[in-house]
Design a protein around this motif. Structure first.
Motif, PDB file in Angstrom:
ATOM      1  N   LEU A  38      16.390  -4.795  28.582  1.00 25.01           N
ATOM      2  CA  LEU A  38      16.077  -3.541  28.627  1.00 25.01           C
ATOM      3  C   LEU A  38      16.925  -2.717  27.722  1.00 25.01           C
ATOM      4  O   LEU A  38      17.893  -3.118  27.328  1.00 25.01           O
ATOM      5  CB  LEU A  38      16.199  -3.107  30.062  1.00 25.01           C
ATOM      6  N   THR A  39      16.359  -1.504  27.492  1.00 31.19           N
ATOM      7  CA  THR A  39      17.328  -0.564  26.804  1.00 31.19           C
ATOM      8  C   THR A  39      18.170   0.101  27.588  1.00 31.19           C
ATOM      9  O   THR A  39      17.725   0.332  28.629  1.00 31.19           O
ATOM     10  CB  THR A  39      16.375   0.424  25.847  1.00 31.19           C
ATOM     11  N   ALA A  40      19.289   0.644  27.211  1.00 33.58           N
ATOM     12  CA  ALA A  40      20.001   1.743  27.859  1.00 33.58           C
ATOM     13  C   ALA A  40      20.732   2.470  26.631  1.00 33.58           C
ATOM     14  O   ALA A  40      20.957   1.827  25.648  1.00 33.58           O
ATOM     15  CB  ALA A  40      21.125   1.036  28.718  1.00 33.58           C
ATOM     16  N   VAL A  59      20.651  -1.088  22.745  1.00 30.04           N
ATOM     17  CA  VAL A  59      20.780   0.557  22.610  1.00 30.04           C
ATOM     18  C   VAL A  59      19.908   0.404  21.392  1.00 30.04           C
ATOM     19  O   VAL A  59      20.238   0.263  20.291  1.00 30.04           O
ATOM     20  CB  VAL A  59      22.165   0.449  21.923  1.00 30.04           C
ATOM     21  N   GLY A  60      18.437   0.934  21.690  1.00 30.91           N
ATOM     22  CA  GLY A  60      17.493   1.086  20.772  1.00 30.91           C
ATOM     23  C   GLY A  60      17.395   2.445  20.208  1.00 30.91           C
ATOM     24  O   GLY A  60      17.876   3.290  20.635  1.00 30.91           O
ATOM     25  N   ASP A  61      16.971   2.439  18.985  1.00 31.10           N
ATOM     26  CA  ASP A  61      16.763   3.693  18.111  1.00 31.10           C
ATOM     27  C   ASP A  61      15.789   4.548  18.928  1.00 31.10           C
ATOM     28  O   ASP A  61      15.601   5.842  18.571  1.00 31.10           O
ATOM     29  CB  ASP A  61      16.586   3.622  16.677  1.00 31.10           C
ATOM     30  N   SER A  62      15.243   3.846  20.023  1.00 31.34           N
ATOM     31  CA  SER A  62      14.213   4.890  20.906  1.00 31.34           C
ATOM     32  C   SER A  62      15.220   6.018  21.432  1.00 31.34           C
ATOM     33  O   SER A  62      14.660   6.994  22.074  1.00 31.34           O
ATOM     34  CB  SER A  62      13.476   4.064  21.945  1.00 31.34           C
ATOM     35  N   VAL A  63      16.380   5.981  21.572  1.00 33.57           N
ATOM     36  CA  VAL A  63      17.341   7.105  21.914  1.00 33.57           C
ATOM     37  C   VAL A  63      16.829   8.179  21.286  1.00 33.57           C
ATOM     38  O   VAL A  63      17.106   9.397  22.045  1.00 33.57           O
ATOM     39  CB  VAL A  63      18.728   6.536  21.529  1.00 33.57           C
ATOM     40  N   VAL A  99      22.344  -3.648  19.165  1.00 30.79           N
ATOM     41  CA  VAL A  99      22.191  -2.337  18.931  1.00 30.79           C
ATOM     42  C   VAL A  99      21.485  -2.138  17.581  1.00 30.79           C
ATOM     43  O   VAL A  99      21.435  -2.665  16.471  1.00 30.79           O
ATOM     44  CB  VAL A  99      23.621  -1.786  18.615  1.00 30.79           C
ATOM     45  N   ASP A 100      20.219  -1.107  17.794  1.00 30.00           N
ATOM     46  CA  ASP A 100      19.528  -0.976  16.579  1.00 30.00           C
ATOM     47  C   ASP A 100      20.306  -0.586  15.137  1.00 30.00           C
ATOM     48  O   ASP A 100      21.201   0.394  15.320  1.00 30.00           O
ATOM     49  CB  ASP A 100      18.419  -0.137  16.994  1.00 30.00           C
ATOM     50  N   MET A 101      19.623  -0.852  14.151  1.00 31.56           N
ATOM     51  CA  MET A 101      20.343  -0.483  12.897  1.00 31.56           C
ATOM     52  C   MET A 101      19.041   0.647  12.778  1.00 31.56           C
ATOM     53  O   MET A 101      18.180   0.527  12.668  1.00 31.56           O
ATOM     54  CB  MET A 101      20.026  -1.352  11.862  1.00 31.56           C
ATOM     55  N   VAL A 128      23.070  -7.162  16.053  1.00 34.45           N
ATOM     56  CA  VAL A 128      22.304  -5.644  15.349  1.00 34.45           C
ATOM     57  C   VAL A 128      20.677  -6.226  15.220  1.00 34.45           C
ATOM     58  O   VAL A 128      20.530  -7.315  15.021  1.00 34.45           O
ATOM     59  CB  VAL A 128      22.958  -5.130  14.100  1.00 34.45           C
ATOM     60  N   LYS A 129      19.972  -4.928  15.292  1.00 39.80           N
ATOM     61  CA  LYS A 129      18.742  -5.428  15.128  1.00 39.80           C
ATOM     62  C   LYS A 129      18.135  -4.356  14.051  1.00 39.80           C
ATOM     63  O   LYS A 129      17.940  -3.224  14.222  1.00 39.80           O
ATOM     64  CB  LYS A 129      17.779  -5.021  16.384  1.00 39.80           C
ATOM     65  N   PRO A 130      17.602  -4.925  13.039  1.00 40.61           N
ATOM     66  CA  PRO A 130      16.862  -4.108  11.910  1.00 40.61           C
ATOM     67  C   PRO A 130      15.496  -4.447  12.024  1.00 40.61           C
ATOM     68  O   PRO A 130      15.169  -5.305  12.903  1.00 40.61           O
ATOM     69  CB  PRO A 130      17.445  -4.749  10.481  1.00 40.61           C
TER      70      PRO A 130
HETATM   71  O1  KIV Z   1      14.322   1.171  20.042  1.00 44.40           O
HETATM   72  C1  KIV Z   1      13.757   0.408  20.836  1.00 44.40           C
HETATM   73  O2  KIV Z   1      14.126   0.750  22.157  1.00 44.40           O
HETATM   74  C2  KIV Z   1      13.421  -0.952  20.536  1.00 44.40           C
HETATM   75  C3  KIV Z   1      12.488  -1.641  21.543  1.00 44.40           C
HETATM   76  C4  KIV Z   1      11.173  -0.952  21.705  1.00 44.40           C
HETATM   77  C5  KIV Z   1      12.465  -2.988  21.247  1.00 44.40           C
HETATM   78  O3  KIV Z   1      13.387  -1.243  19.426  1.00 44.40           O
END
Ligand code: KIV
Length: 281
Positions: A38-40, A59-63, A99-101, A128-130
């Motif tokens: 899940l994101t937070a 910690v998605g860049d959806s933030v 954590v998203d890049m 990390v997630k690119p």
């Molecule tokens: O930024 C994000 O929340 C995501 C998810 C939707 C996978 O990358």
């Protein structure tokens, strides 16, 4: 004077193991159990998600869209990701922290390594997630060579939303499906420990999942991926105007919060709040 209590000492999760990348790999390879993610984006949400036993907190860049009011995720910058990652990491006792890049932070191998290291050192990221496949192979390879754990992200990749023509299901044609499958194989070969598959047909989600040794984490990719991830605000029913088909809403917090705040406002206006019991003598 308003007395603010410190955050309660976190006592939960002391018997729960802190998960490592190897535990996530073992879920598919040995235990054959689903992975929950899940994101937070802040301390209180991360604490609750962690207490509930979720395996991966992203910690998605959806933030940017969910918390910061940006139109797209591409407006998010490194310092914002680090700020949110730090708050999340302070709350975690069990979950792996990915954590998203953000957009523009991995344009070439040296930049990718430099920024991934910042997310690890300053943000506390375990991985990390690119976003992307072969296109960013050199960046992924460079980060992995530096000992940084990387999660992949294929299918509907929000940082490329304008190139993809909107938030649309990807991989619908045979050719597109083959491209995403080939990208997934490339990422596995480079050494990523798992791949998020976003918004693709469920048959493609199943096919890719069965083709890989590493786990897939689906979001709108059907029931056959090795795990599932959602944006927590979607699951809790915040921002109710957005209803992606793959989101299951487990609460209606938008409504609950609006109602609680209205009742507070009414009580203040009418003088019903505070009562003498809520006042100091
Ligand atoms: O930024 C994000 O929340 C995501 C998810 C939707 C996978 O990358």
């Amino acid at each position: 004077m308003c007395v603010r209590l410190p955050n309660p000492k976190v006592t939960y999760g002391q018997t729960m193991k802190r998960l490592a990348v190897q535990d996530i790999l073992n879920r598919k390879a040995k235990e054959h159990t689903k992975i929950t993610a899940l994101t937070a984006y802040d301390f209180p949400f991360a604490r609750l998600v962690d207490q509930a036993g979720i395996d991966i907190v992203l910690v998605g860049d959806s933030v940017g869209m969910v918390c910061l009011g940006y139109e797209t995720t591409s407006s998010v910058v490194m310092n914002e990701m680090i700020h949110h990652a730090k708050a999340v990491k302070r709350a975690l006792r069990h979950a792996l922290c990915v954590v998203d890049m953000p957009y523009g932070s991995y344009d070439d191998p040296a930049t990718a390594v430099e920024n991934a290291k910042r997310l690890v050192h300053e943000g506390g990221a375990d991985a990390v997630k690119p976003e992307g496949g072969k296109r960013i192979a050199r960046q992924i390879s460079a980060m992995i060579k530096e000992g940084i754990q990387v999660m992949g992200h294929l299918g509907m990749t929000p940082q490329s939303v304008s190139k993809l023509g909107g938030y649309k299901v990807q991989g619908k044609t045979e050719q597109e499906g083959a491209q995403i499958t080939s990208d997934a194989k490339t990422l596995e070969g480079l050494g990523v420990f798992s791949i998020v598959l976003e918004c693709i047909p469920h048959s493609l989600g199943k096919h890719i999942t069965e083709s890989l040794r590493i786990p897939t984490i689906g979001i709108g990719a059907g029931p056959d991926t090795d795990g599932q991830v959602l944006v927590i605000h979607d699951l809790l029913g915040f921002q109710s105007s957005v209803h992606p088909r793959f989101v299951r809403r487990y609460a209606d917090l938008d409504q609950m919060i609006r109602s609680a705040v209205s009742r507070y406002r009414d009580d203040v206006m009418s003088g019903a709040y505070p009562s003498m019991k809520e006042s100091f003598s």
